[in-house]
Scaffold this motif. Structure first.
Motif, PDB file in Angstrom:
ATOM      1  N   MET A 181       0.842  -1.191   0.000  1.00  0.00           N
ATOM      2  CA  MET A 181       0.000   0.000   0.000  1.00  0.00           C
ATOM      3  C   MET A 181       0.886   1.252   0.000  1.00  0.00           C
ATOM      4  SD  MET A 181      -2.985   1.082   2.714  1.00  0.00           S
ATOM      5  CE  MET A 181      -3.457  -0.639   2.915  1.00  0.00           C
ATOM      6  N   VAL A 182       0.508   2.229  -0.765  1.00  0.00           N
ATOM      7  CA  VAL A 182       1.264   3.472  -0.832  1.00  0.00           C
ATOM      8  C   VAL A 182       0.341   4.645  -0.553  1.00  0.00           C
ATOM      9  CG1 VAL A 182       2.952   2.551  -2.469  1.00  0.00           C
ATOM     10  CG2 VAL A 182       0.910   3.694  -3.329  1.00  0.00           C
ATOM     11  N   PHE A 183       0.952   5.773  -0.134  1.00  0.00           N
ATOM     12  CA  PHE A 183       0.159   6.963   0.171  1.00  0.00           C
ATOM     13  C   PHE A 183      -0.606   7.447  -1.057  1.00  0.00           C
ATOM     14  CE2 PHE A 183       3.672   8.226   3.399  1.00  0.00           C
ATOM     15  CZ  PHE A 183       3.260   7.208   4.232  1.00  0.00           C
ATOM     16  N   SER A 184       0.053   7.370  -2.217  1.00  0.00           N
ATOM     17  CA  SER A 184      -0.559   7.878  -3.445  1.00  0.00           C
ATOM     18  C   SER A 184      -1.407   6.798  -4.104  1.00  0.00           C
ATOM     19  CB  SER A 184       0.533   8.373  -4.405  1.00  0.00           C
ATOM     20  OG  SER A 184       1.510   7.368  -4.599  1.00  0.00           O
TER      21      SER A 184
ATOM     22  N   GLY B  53      -2.163  -0.964  12.886  1.00  0.00           N
ATOM     23  CA  GLY B  53      -2.369  -0.318  11.595  1.00  0.00           C
ATOM     24  C   GLY B  53      -1.144  -0.407  10.710  1.00  0.00           C
ATOM     25  N   SER B  54       0.049  -0.253  11.299  1.00  0.00           N
ATOM     26  CA  SER B  54       1.283  -0.297  10.525  1.00  0.00           C
ATOM     27  C   SER B  54       1.554  -1.699   9.986  1.00  0.00           C
ATOM     28  CB  SER B  54       2.462   0.169  11.390  1.00  0.00           C
ATOM     29  OG  SER B  54       2.293   1.514  11.799  1.00  0.00           O
ATOM     30  N   TYR B  55       1.261  -2.718  10.801  1.00  0.00           N
ATOM     31  CA  TYR B  55       1.459  -4.082  10.317  1.00  0.00           C
ATOM     32  C   TYR B  55       0.463  -4.420   9.207  1.00  0.00           C
ATOM     33  CZ  TYR B  55       5.161  -5.810  13.317  1.00  0.00           C
ATOM     34  OH  TYR B  55       6.392  -6.046  13.883  1.00  0.00           O
ATOM     35  N   PHE B  56      -0.744  -3.912   9.326  1.00  0.00           N
ATOM     36  CA  PHE B  56      -1.725  -4.111   8.253  1.00  0.00           C
ATOM     37  C   PHE B  56      -1.262  -3.393   6.989  1.00  0.00           C
ATOM     38  CE2 PHE B  56      -5.466  -2.897   5.809  1.00  0.00           C
ATOM     39  CZ  PHE B  56      -6.147  -4.104   5.717  1.00  0.00           C
TER      40      PHE B  56
ATOM     41  N   TRP C  22       1.024  -5.617   1.227  1.00  0.00           N
ATOM     42  CA  TRP C  22       1.858  -5.973   0.083  1.00  0.00           C
ATOM     43  C   TRP C  22       2.102  -7.479   0.035  1.00  0.00           C
ATOM     44  CZ3 TRP C  22       7.568  -6.786   0.179  1.00  0.00           C
ATOM     45  CH2 TRP C  22       8.072  -6.995  -1.110  1.00  0.00           C
ATOM     46  N   ARG C  23       2.775  -8.031   1.076  1.00  0.00           N
ATOM     47  CA  ARG C  23       3.058  -9.468   1.134  1.00  0.00           C
ATOM     48  C   ARG C  23       3.135  -9.903   2.589  1.00  0.00           C
ATOM     49  NH1 ARG C  23       6.076 -12.246  -3.451  1.00  0.00           N
ATOM     50  NH2 ARG C  23       6.647 -13.664  -1.771  1.00  0.00           N
ATOM     51  N   LEU C  24       2.383 -10.931   2.948  1.00  0.00           N
ATOM     52  CA  LEU C  24       2.382 -11.409   4.332  1.00  0.00           C
ATOM     53  C   LEU C  24       3.682 -12.103   4.704  1.00  0.00           C
ATOM     54  CD1 LEU C  24      -1.261 -12.791   4.721  1.00  0.00           C
ATOM     55  CD2 LEU C  24      -0.289 -10.741   5.773  1.00  0.00           C
ATOM     56  N   ASP C  25       4.343 -12.773   3.741  1.00  0.00           N
ATOM     57  CA  ASP C  25       5.580 -13.475   4.080  1.00  0.00           C
ATOM     58  C   ASP C  25       6.676 -12.493   4.487  1.00  0.00           C
ATOM     59  OD1 ASP C  25       5.638 -12.485   1.528  1.00  0.00           O
ATOM     60  OD2 ASP C  25       6.643 -14.217   0.623  1.00  0.00           O
TER      61      ASP C  25
ATOM     62  N   VAL D 166      16.016 -13.469  -5.832  1.00  0.00           N
ATOM     63  CA  VAL D 166      15.571 -13.041  -4.506  1.00  0.00           C
ATOM     64  C   VAL D 166      14.765 -11.752  -4.640  1.00  0.00           C
ATOM     65  CG1 VAL D 166      16.296 -12.306  -2.199  1.00  0.00           C
ATOM     66  CG2 VAL D 166      17.587 -14.090  -3.414  1.00  0.00           C
ATOM     67  N   LEU D 167      13.555 -11.739  -4.101  1.00  0.00           N
ATOM     68  CA  LEU D 167      12.691 -10.560  -4.154  1.00  0.00           C
ATOM     69  C   LEU D 167      13.057  -9.602  -3.026  1.00  0.00           C
ATOM     70  CD1 LEU D 167      10.232  -9.298  -5.600  1.00  0.00           C
ATOM     71  CD2 LEU D 167       8.776 -10.438  -3.932  1.00  0.00           C
ATOM     72  N   LEU D 168      13.183  -8.328  -3.353  1.00  0.00           N
ATOM     73  CA  LEU D 168      13.566  -7.313  -2.366  1.00  0.00           C
ATOM     74  C   LEU D 168      12.352  -6.859  -1.564  1.00  0.00           C
ATOM     75  CD1 LEU D 168      15.766  -5.340  -1.282  1.00  0.00           C
ATOM     76  CD2 LEU D 168      15.018  -3.737  -3.051  1.00  0.00           C
ATOM     77  N   PRO D 169      12.356  -7.055  -0.235  1.00  0.00           N
ATOM     78  CA  PRO D 169      11.247  -6.566   0.594  1.00  0.00           C
ATOM     79  C   PRO D 169      11.204  -5.036   0.614  1.00  0.00           C
ATOM     80  CG  PRO D 169      12.545  -8.225   1.759  1.00  0.00           C
ATOM     81  CD  PRO D 169      13.331  -7.827   0.548  1.00  0.00           C
ATOM     82  N   ILE D 170      10.038  -4.480   0.466  1.00  0.00           N
ATOM     83  CA  ILE D 170       9.887  -3.027   0.475  1.00  0.00           C
ATOM     84  C   ILE D 170      10.319  -2.459   1.827  1.00  0.00           C
ATOM     85  CG2 ILE D 170       8.181  -1.164   0.497  1.00  0.00           C
ATOM     86  CD1 ILE D 170       6.669  -2.589  -1.647  1.00  0.00           C
TER      87      ILE D 170
END
Length: 474
Positions: free
Chosen positions: A1-4, A37-40, A45-48, A122-126
């Motif tokens: 999720m992003v602000f924009s 809220g922050s964890y949600f 994006w991705r639960l893993d 390897v996928l980069l975590p945001i």
């Protein structure tokens, strides 16, 4: 999720603020609301990778506790600090640089005729660069005695996960926010200031940055750009990057004020700088101060003579380039920053001029633009292609025909607006000191200019869809 995004603006933010202000303001209860809220927000994006994020948080909380129990500056505390720093950097290194390392190794072995090494991408975590750096600063501060090891795991988890700055900074330090987790101010005035700051950042991102972004993208994709194409593309990216990243920082600061937090400023009119040294005192301030306090000073800072100081500056900025991403372009960009500051130190150029000098500003702005070219380019070859067009005049006959079809009046208007913003920032810094406008004037300006622009931004966002921030990749 992003602000924009409409999901954030129309769903997450109203629901979060409702829950937050309905939560009793006692015994840190609202910190629990922020944490949930922050964890949600991150888990959207991705639960893993939310599990990785939580594991890093728990690990650093216990490392900080172990350092605190061992005692400030004690050998056992130092051992725990080293363990914490090494594991944090190991996690960051694996997720951020494993693909780059394997790719570079394969290029090397292939040049000798050997079979390449195979590894799953390897996928980069945001946001991993930001929350790892914040975790390192916490455990180092506890070791130094600059911060006390917190006994409240929810406070620490809330600090690391605080969604306004979680994805792309600013990079905070626990010691600067610790008191605010215990008690902070909530008022209509503070909320209003926060909402205004958020709207300002949103407009900068969606109206300016997103409008000029296609122009920059197209210029950097050209296989044979003209000199005019290359300089326009570089200028467009210079505008895009500033309005995108400073817009995000404005939104983060505004969201913080809306829930009672006072965050540090991350930008202070960087494009009015008259030296590269000054530029780094105004650009991404949270990162440059982090590199100074946790890398430059531990390396020796300026304590061991000029040669050691110059070496430490170059190493610090080179590693700052490495932090930005797993690409040779970032390494070159970081080395360029260090080398330019080294030259300024040798020449004795001041990093804090007291008056505006056009020649110094022009040279600095051009150098910043030139360095952004390799920062933006997808590869060293792409950067070299742009530099050839910019400086060797390979195709000097104005804009190419494909480029002319891409330039719109709106984009030109946004570029001119960006120039106006820089001029206003310069006047504010070096011009006559003017009395701040009254509250009534400020309110009128918000109603007449900012609110219509904000609603226009929402409509533009709805039309264009998802709008990622540039610094998400870091």
């Amino acid at each position: 999720m992003v602000f924009s995004s409409n999901v954030f603006l129309l769903l997450f933010l109203p629901l979060f603020l409702s829950v937050y202000y309905l939560t009793p303001n006692k015994r840190r209860m609202r910190n629990y609301a922020i944490l949930a809220g922050s964890y949600f927000f991150y888990g959207w994006w991705r639960l893993d990778f939310l599990a990785l994020f939580a594991a890093v948080t728990v690990f650093n909380y216990f490392i900080g506790a172990a350092i605190g129990n061992a005692g400030v500056g004690q050998p056992r505390a130092l051992r725990w600090t080293k363990i914490g720093v090494v594991i944090n950097l190991g996690v960051l290194g694996y997720f951020k640089y494993a693909n780059f390392g394997v790719s570079s190794f394969n290029d090397l072995v292939a040049s000798f005729g050997f079979e390449p090494f195979s590894m799953t991408s390897v996928l980069l975590p945001i946001g991993i660069s930001f929350y790892i750096f914040e975790s390192i600063s916490y455990i180092v501060d506890v070791y130094r005695g600059d911060a006390k090891a917190t006994k409240h795991p929810v406070d620490f988890a809330t600090f690391v996960s605080l969604f306004p700055h979680l994805i792309a900074g600013p990079i905070f330090r626990y010691k600067d926010l610790a008191d605010q987790f215990e008690q902070r101010e909530h008022s209509a005035d503070l909320f209003g200031r926060g909402a205004t700051r958020f709207m300002q950042g949103f407009v900068k991102k969606v109206i300016v940055a997103d409008t000029v972004a296609p122009l920059a993208d197209y210029c950097f994709s050209l296989t044979n750009p003209s000199t005019a194409d290359a300089w326009l593309g570089t200028f467009a990216y210079t505008v895009q990057l500033y309005f995108d990243f400073s817009g995000y920082s404005d939104m983060a600061i505004g969201l913080g004020l809306m829930i009672g937090f006072r965050f540090m400023e991350n930008f202070k009119a960087p494009y009015i700088s008259q030296s590269i040294t000054e530029f780094w005192r105004r650009w991404h301030i949270s990162l440059s101060s982090w590199l100074r306090d946790y890398l430059y000073i531990p390396l020796g800072g300026n304590r061991n003579g000029n040669m050691a100081t110059h070496r430490n500056v170059i190493i610090t900025f080179f590693l700052g380039g490495v932090w930005h991403g797993a690409n040779w372009t970032f390494l070159v960009w970081g080395a360029m920053q260090g080398f330019m500051i080294f030259i300024e130190r040798v020449l004795g150029i001041s990093g804090a001029p007291k008056q505006f000098r056009l020649v110094r500003w022009t040279i600095t702005f051009v150098l910043v633009m030139v360095s952004w070219t390799v920062f933006r380019a997808a590869s060293i070859n792409d950067a070299w292609r742009m530099y050839q067009a910019m400086f060797f005049m390979k195709n000097i006959g104005g804009f190419t025909d494909p480029m002319l079809t891409k330039i719109s009046g709106l984009q030109v208007g946004m570029l001119l607006l960006a120039i106006l913003v820089v001029l206003v920032e310069g006047l504010r810094e070096f011009g006559p000191r003017l009395k701040a406008p009254s509250q009534r004037v400020q309110t009128a300006a918000i109603l007449v200019f900012l609110l219509p622009l904000f609603f226009l931004s929402i409509m533009k966002l709805s039309a264009q869809g998802y709008s990622a921030f540039l610094y998400f990749q870091f």
